[in-house]
Motif scaffolding. Structure first.
Motif, PDB file in Angstrom:
ATOM      1  N   TRP A  36      47.368  23.220   2.842  1.00  0.00           N
ATOM      2  CA  TRP A  36      46.512  22.088   3.088  1.00  0.00           C
ATOM      3  C   TRP A  36      46.532  21.434   1.896  1.00  0.00           C
ATOM      4  CZ3 TRP A  36      46.179  20.888   8.182  1.00  0.00           C
ATOM      5  CH2 TRP A  36      46.413  21.832   9.265  1.00  0.00           C
ATOM      6  N   THR A  57      46.163  34.150  -1.362  1.00  0.00           N
ATOM      7  CA  THR A  57      45.862  32.818  -1.016  1.00  0.00           C
ATOM      8  C   THR A  57      45.376  32.331  -2.403  1.00  0.00           C
ATOM      9  OG1 THR A  57      43.417  33.496  -0.646  1.00  0.00           O
ATOM     10  CG2 THR A  57      45.064  33.210   1.236  1.00  0.00           C
ATOM     11  N   ILE A  69      41.784  29.770   4.659  1.00  0.00           N
ATOM     12  CA  ILE A  69      43.118  29.428   5.051  1.00  0.00           C
ATOM     13  C   ILE A  69      43.579  31.083   5.776  1.00  0.00           C
ATOM     14  CG2 ILE A  69      44.239  29.938   2.752  1.00  0.00           C
ATOM     15  CD1 ILE A  69      46.286  27.739   3.528  1.00  0.00           C
ATOM     16  N   LEU A  80      43.355  26.328   9.032  1.00  0.00           N
ATOM     17  CA  LEU A  80      42.223  26.030   7.857  1.00  0.00           C
ATOM     18  C   LEU A  80      40.965  25.737   8.474  1.00  0.00           C
ATOM     19  CD1 LEU A  80      41.828  25.558   4.890  1.00  0.00           C
ATOM     20  CD2 LEU A  80      41.803  23.256   5.291  1.00  0.00           C
ATOM     21  N   CYS A  95      49.418  19.100   5.927  1.00  0.00           N
ATOM     22  CA  CYS A  95      49.900  20.551   6.183  1.00  0.00           C
ATOM     23  C   CYS A  95      51.411  20.347   5.417  1.00  0.00           C
ATOM     24  CB  CYS A  95      50.225  21.210   7.715  1.00  0.00           C
ATOM     25  SG  CYS A  95      50.963  22.644   7.758  1.00  0.00           S
TER      26      CYS A  95
END
Length: 120
Positions: A36, A57, A69, A80, A95
């Motif tokens: 994102w 992540t 996320i 998210l 996205c």
């Protein structure tokens, strides 16, 4: 052709929560990373969070501890979860899907964006 469709944006008061979703559709074999970005008025687009195929992540410092996320590989969908929202989180959220493998090769894709507005 790969398409990313986002949902879940809206208006929320400071301290509230929202959950964004983004589903990738098309003849997809695999997706390396999904993430994102956001862009506030008058500012450059910035990375918010990313999740890789192995599950690791990465988060931007301003959202660490507040945003989470996650992804469902079977559904080619990334989420998210945004908690403790602040007015400065107001932006259009985009996205992304990176290194998407399809029958025609590899590509990177963006969604159309979803507005998140946090009122004080």
């Amino acid at each position: 052709q790969v398409q990313l469709v986002e949902s879940g944006g809206g208006l929320v008061q400071a301290g509230g929560s929202l959950r964004l979703s983004c589903a990738a559709s098309g003849s997809i074999f695999s997706i390396n990373a999904m993430g994102w970005y956001r862009q506030a008025p008058g500012k450059e687009r910035e990375l918010v969070a990313a999740i890789f195929s192995a599950g690791n992540t990465d988060y931007a410092d301003p959202v660490k501890g507040r945003f989470t996320i996650s992804r469902d590989n079977a559904k080619n969908t990334v989420y998210l979860q945004m908690n403790s929202l602040k007015p400065e989180d107001t932006a259009v959220y985009y996205c992304t899907a990176d290194r998407v493998a399809t029958m025609t090769g590899w590509g990177d894709y963006w969604g159309q964006g979803t507005q998140v507005t946090v009122s004080s």
